[in-house]
Motif scaffolding. Structure first.
Motif, PDB file in Angstrom:
ATOM      1  N   TRP A  15       7.557  -8.947  24.191  1.00  0.00           N
ATOM      2  CA  TRP A  15       7.633  -9.728  22.946  1.00  0.00           C
ATOM      3  C   TRP A  15       7.667 -11.219  23.256  1.00  0.00           C
ATOM      4  CZ3 TRP A  15      10.828 -13.193  20.488  1.00  0.00           C
ATOM      5  CH2 TRP A  15      10.662 -13.318  19.108  1.00  0.00           C
ATOM      6  N   GLU A  18      13.662 -12.693  18.283  1.00  0.00           N
ATOM      7  CA  GLU A  18      13.665 -11.672  19.333  1.00  0.00           C
ATOM      8  C   GLU A  18      14.632 -10.529  19.037  1.00  0.00           C
ATOM      9  OE1 GLU A  18      13.973 -12.996  23.340  1.00  0.00           O
ATOM     10  OE2 GLU A  18      14.807 -11.116  24.027  1.00  0.00           O
ATOM     11  N   ALA A  42       8.579  -0.615  28.249  1.00  0.00           N
ATOM     12  CA  ALA A  42       8.671  -0.570  26.791  1.00  0.00           C
ATOM     13  C   ALA A  42       8.105   0.743  26.263  1.00  0.00           C
ATOM     14  CB  ALA A  42       7.928  -1.752  26.182  1.00  0.00           C
ATOM     15  N   GLN A  43       7.037   1.187  26.874  1.00  0.00           N
ATOM     16  CA  GLN A  43       6.437   2.443  26.420  1.00  0.00           C
ATOM     17  C   GLN A  43       7.355   3.628  26.691  1.00  0.00           C
ATOM     18  OE1 GLN A  43       2.378   1.643  28.296  1.00  0.00           O
ATOM     19  NE2 GLN A  43       1.826   2.750  26.439  1.00  0.00           N
ATOM     20  N   ASP A  44       8.214   3.473  27.703  1.00  0.00           N
ATOM     21  CA  ASP A  44       9.191   4.520  27.980  1.00  0.00           C
ATOM     22  C   ASP A  44      10.431   4.369  27.115  1.00  0.00           C
ATOM     23  OD1 ASP A  44       7.580   5.705  29.785  1.00  0.00           O
ATOM     24  OD2 ASP A  44       8.464   4.740  31.544  1.00  0.00           O
ATOM     25  N   GLY A  45      10.421   3.371  26.251  1.00  0.00           N
ATOM     26  CA  GLY A  45      11.544   3.209  25.337  1.00  0.00           C
ATOM     27  C   GLY A  45      12.568   2.181  25.780  1.00  0.00           C
ATOM     28  N   ASP A  46      12.259   1.438  26.832  1.00  0.00           N
ATOM     29  CA  ASP A  46      13.222   0.471  27.335  1.00  0.00           C
ATOM     30  C   ASP A  46      13.165  -0.821  26.522  1.00  0.00           C
ATOM     31  OD1 ASP A  46      15.097  -0.600  29.322  1.00  0.00           O
ATOM     32  OD2 ASP A  46      13.421  -1.933  29.798  1.00  0.00           O
ATOM     33  N   GLU A  47      14.299  -1.201  25.973  1.00  0.00           N
ATOM     34  CA  GLU A  47      14.296  -2.359  25.072  1.00  0.00           C
ATOM     35  C   GLU A  47      14.105  -3.673  25.811  1.00  0.00           C
ATOM     36  OE1 GLU A  47      18.641  -1.248  24.286  1.00  0.00           O
ATOM     37  OE2 GLU A  47      18.520  -3.344  23.702  1.00  0.00           O
ATOM     38  N   ALA A 104      12.627   2.111  15.628  1.00  0.00           N
ATOM     39  CA  ALA A 104      11.370   2.854  15.612  1.00  0.00           C
ATOM     40  C   ALA A 104      11.377   3.947  16.668  1.00  0.00           C
ATOM     41  CB  ALA A 104      10.200   1.901  15.843  1.00  0.00           C
ATOM     42  N   ARG A 105      11.924   3.616  17.830  1.00  0.00           N
ATOM     43  CA  ARG A 105      11.969   4.629  18.885  1.00  0.00           C
ATOM     44  C   ARG A 105      12.859   5.783  18.474  1.00  0.00           C
ATOM     45  NH1 ARG A 105       7.894   4.100  22.154  1.00  0.00           N
ATOM     46  NH2 ARG A 105       8.944   5.244  23.792  1.00  0.00           N
ATOM     47  N   LEU A 165       3.581   2.415  19.910  1.00  0.00           N
ATOM     48  CA  LEU A 165       3.462   2.080  21.329  1.00  0.00           C
ATOM     49  C   LEU A 165       3.208   3.319  22.178  1.00  0.00           C
ATOM     50  CD1 LEU A 165       3.534  -0.392  23.066  1.00  0.00           C
ATOM     51  CD2 LEU A 165       5.990  -0.111  23.348  1.00  0.00           C
ATOM     52  N   HIS A 166       3.795   4.422  21.809  1.00  0.00           N
ATOM     53  CA  HIS A 166       3.622   5.624  22.626  1.00  0.00           C
ATOM     54  C   HIS A 166       2.180   6.109  22.596  1.00  0.00           C
ATOM     55  CE1 HIS A 166       4.348   7.054  18.537  1.00  0.00           C
ATOM     56  NE2 HIS A 166       3.697   8.141  18.878  1.00  0.00           N
ATOM     57  N   ALA A 213       5.789  -1.306  17.823  1.00  0.00           N
ATOM     58  CA  ALA A 213       6.875  -0.500  18.384  1.00  0.00           C
ATOM     59  C   ALA A 213       6.720   0.963  17.978  1.00  0.00           C
ATOM     60  CB  ALA A 213       8.227  -1.034  17.907  1.00  0.00           C
ATOM     61  N   ARG A 214       6.320   1.163  16.737  1.00  0.00           N
ATOM     62  CA  ARG A 214       6.146   2.541  16.260  1.00  0.00           C
ATOM     63  C   ARG A 214       5.024   3.252  16.996  1.00  0.00           C
ATOM     64  NH1 ARG A 214       7.163   0.974  10.798  1.00  0.00           N
ATOM     65  NH2 ARG A 214       4.983   0.399  10.654  1.00  0.00           N
ATOM     66  N   VAL A 238      13.678  -6.588  18.689  1.00  0.00           N
ATOM     67  CA  VAL A 238      14.201  -5.524  19.558  1.00  0.00           C
ATOM     68  C   VAL A 238      14.924  -4.472  18.723  1.00  0.00           C
ATOM     69  CG1 VAL A 238      15.854  -5.013  21.377  1.00  0.00           C
ATOM     70  CG2 VAL A 238      14.311  -6.952  21.616  1.00  0.00           C
ATOM     71  N   PHE A 293      12.428  -2.342  17.264  1.00  0.00           N
ATOM     72  CA  PHE A 293      11.890  -1.471  18.312  1.00  0.00           C
ATOM     73  C   PHE A 293      12.797  -0.262  18.513  1.00  0.00           C
ATOM     74  CE2 PHE A 293      12.140  -0.436  22.892  1.00  0.00           C
ATOM     75  CZ  PHE A 293      10.871   0.062  23.079  1.00  0.00           C
ATOM     76  N   PHE A 352      10.524  -4.148  26.268  1.00  0.00           N
ATOM     77  CA  PHE A 352       9.918  -4.569  25.006  1.00  0.00           C
ATOM     78  C   PHE A 352      10.207  -6.040  24.729  1.00  0.00           C
ATOM     79  CE2 PHE A 352      10.102  -5.201  20.409  1.00  0.00           C
ATOM     80  CZ  PHE A 352       8.850  -4.760  20.050  1.00  0.00           C
ATOM     81  N   ALA A 353      11.444  -6.454  25.021  1.00  0.00           N
ATOM     82  CA  ALA A 353      11.798  -7.856  24.788  1.00  0.00           C
ATOM     83  C   ALA A 353      10.946  -8.780  25.659  1.00  0.00           C
ATOM     84  CB  ALA A 353      13.287  -8.071  25.072  1.00  0.00           C
TER      85      ALA A 353
END
Lengths: 230, 201
Positions: free
Chosen positions: B26, A23, B14-19, A33-34, B60-61, B57-58, A27, A30, B22-23
């Motif tokens: 995942w 995990e 996650a799409q807004d960039g919040d980790e 990448a962002r 996702l947007h 992740a790359r 992250v 992620f 995303f976690a």
């Protein structure tokens, strides 16, 4: 079917320890990448927008001048000294020299925009020495943009043009340093040099017979000049 | 399998960039991704799953849709990464040649898996991996990952009918497998059947 259900349950069963070990790495990937995709923080973005705007304006100006000069060089409508220098500058971009030293006014009106007529009022592209100015503008864009990773934020056209003029991307920095240094020197000294010059990156004969800002001539009085510096 | 509605806010975050979003996504989907990849690429599953999430992740947007659509999107990435991996390694034949070799490979795989961790899950995945690739993939996506037929068909680039047939054949083959049949008999020392199921029925 009992065995099959057991098999599928086993295939589905969650074993958190084994499955979820990655995990943190995921992250981290992620976030990386962002960061690469989006320029993150709002304050920085504001800065960047302003920079981008200024760069766009400067680029528009530079491309106009550059393109016009290239056309003028191609059609041979520049004064001899400027013509020679223009070829030195543009030969890398694929602008061939005119077949023979043609009188400047007999240029064929290829596009109509740049060369409206062979009569007195030549378009601003035919004014002396815009080539150096154009390259200088491109170099200003380059300098303003490429601080840490050189050339990273420079628009592709600018990079390409400069690379062609300088003889490769790695040489742009030197090319621009020489050119910008020369530009400031000659504008302060008002050097009128106009003899034939070697086409090296130094461009010693920058701005023949026009030390000021001849590019900003009749057509667009206020537009370009205000944005050349940022 | 986590509820899709619960997962939607996390997906949007996650799409807004919040980790954390995303976690959450995942954690909800990684087990299924990993299992699917275990069947497709074997021991490279962890690496390929990492590549899958990195690409997700790359990109996702660029994704637009709800959680079921995201599932399909994610598994499509996983499948392509898996194909890349197989091409890279050239390690796996498209289809196990004949049933004799199949059984041999299966036994070896099973023994290895059990020697490493003795895990029921490993055993089950090994068995599914012994199916022809199209059947194994269909079973994994339909039954284990819980995709619907249409989404599975999209992931696999096949018609829905083909997916149904492949799933059915795969399940039938698994049900008839000696090891699965053996599981019905309460053999001491054999891996225990799911405790939720009544014993010996």
């Amino acid at each position: 079917m009992e065995g099959l259900a057991g098999l599928l349950d086993a295939a589905r069963a969650s074993t958190p320890g084994e499955d979820l070990a990655g995990e943190r790495a995921a992250v981290a990937g992620f976030l990386a990448a962002r960061q690469r995709a989006v320029p993150t923080a709002p304050p920085r973005r504001k800065n960047r927008e302003a920079r981008t705007f200024a760069m766009t304006v400067a680029l528009g100006f530079a491309v106009l001048t550059f393109g016009g000069t290239a056309l003028a060089a191609r059609t041979g409508s520049l004064p001899p000294a400027a013509q020679e220098r223009a070829h030195a500058l543009f030969s890398g971009v694929g602008v061939p020299p005119p077949p023979a030293p043609v009188p400047a006014t007999s240029a064929p009106p290829t596009t109509g925009r740049a060369v409206p007529s062979p009569t007195p009022a030549p378009s601003r592209t035919a004014t002396p020495a815009p080539s150096a100015t154009a390259a200088t503008e491109l170099c200003r864009v380059w300098d303003a943009a490429g601080q840490d990773p050189p050339g990273r934020d420079v628009p592709a056209e600018v990079r390409r043009s400069l690379a062609a003029a300088a003889g490769g991307v790695p040489r742009i920095d030197g090319f621009c340093a020489a050119l910008l240094g020369e530009a400031s020197r000659s504008s302060s000294a008002g050097a009128p040099a106009s003899s034939g010059t070697p086409p090296g990156p130094g461009k010693p004969a920058g701005k023949p017979s026009a030390p000021g800002k001849p590019t900003v001539t009749p057509s667009h009085p206020g537009k370009g000049n205000g944005h050349t510096k940022k | 399998m986590s509820d899709d509605d619960d997962l939607l806010p996390a997906l949007r975050a996650a799409q807004d960039g919040d980790e954390r979003g995303f976690a959450t996504v995942w954690r909800a989907l990684q087990p299924a991704v990993l299992r699917y990849l275990r069947v497709v690429v074997g021991d490279a599953a962890e690496d390929v799953a990492s590549e899958t999430w990195l690409q997700a992740a790359r990109d996702l947007h660029r994704f637009a849709g709800d959680v079921p659509a995201f599932r399909g999107w994610l598994f499509r990435i996983a499948r392509h990464r898996g194909i890349d991996e197989r091409r890279r390694a050239g390690r796996r034949v498209e289809e196990p040649a004949e049933s004799a070799g199949q059984d041999g490979a299966l036994r070896a795989r099973d023994a290895a898996a059990e020697a490493i961790e003795g895990s029921d899950t490993r055993w089950a995945l090994g068995l599914i991996a012994s199916l022809p690739t199209d059947q194994a993939e269909a079973v994994m996506l339909r039954v284990v990952a819980g995709l619907d037929v249409a989404t599975t068909a999209k992931v696999l680039g096949k018609r829905s009918g083909a997916v149904r047939v492949a799933t059915m054949r795969g399940l039938r083959k698994l049900a008839a497998h000696p090891q699965v049949l053996a599981r019905n008999a309460p053999v001491p020392g054999a891996a225990p059947v799911d405790p939720a199921l009544p014993e010996g029925v």
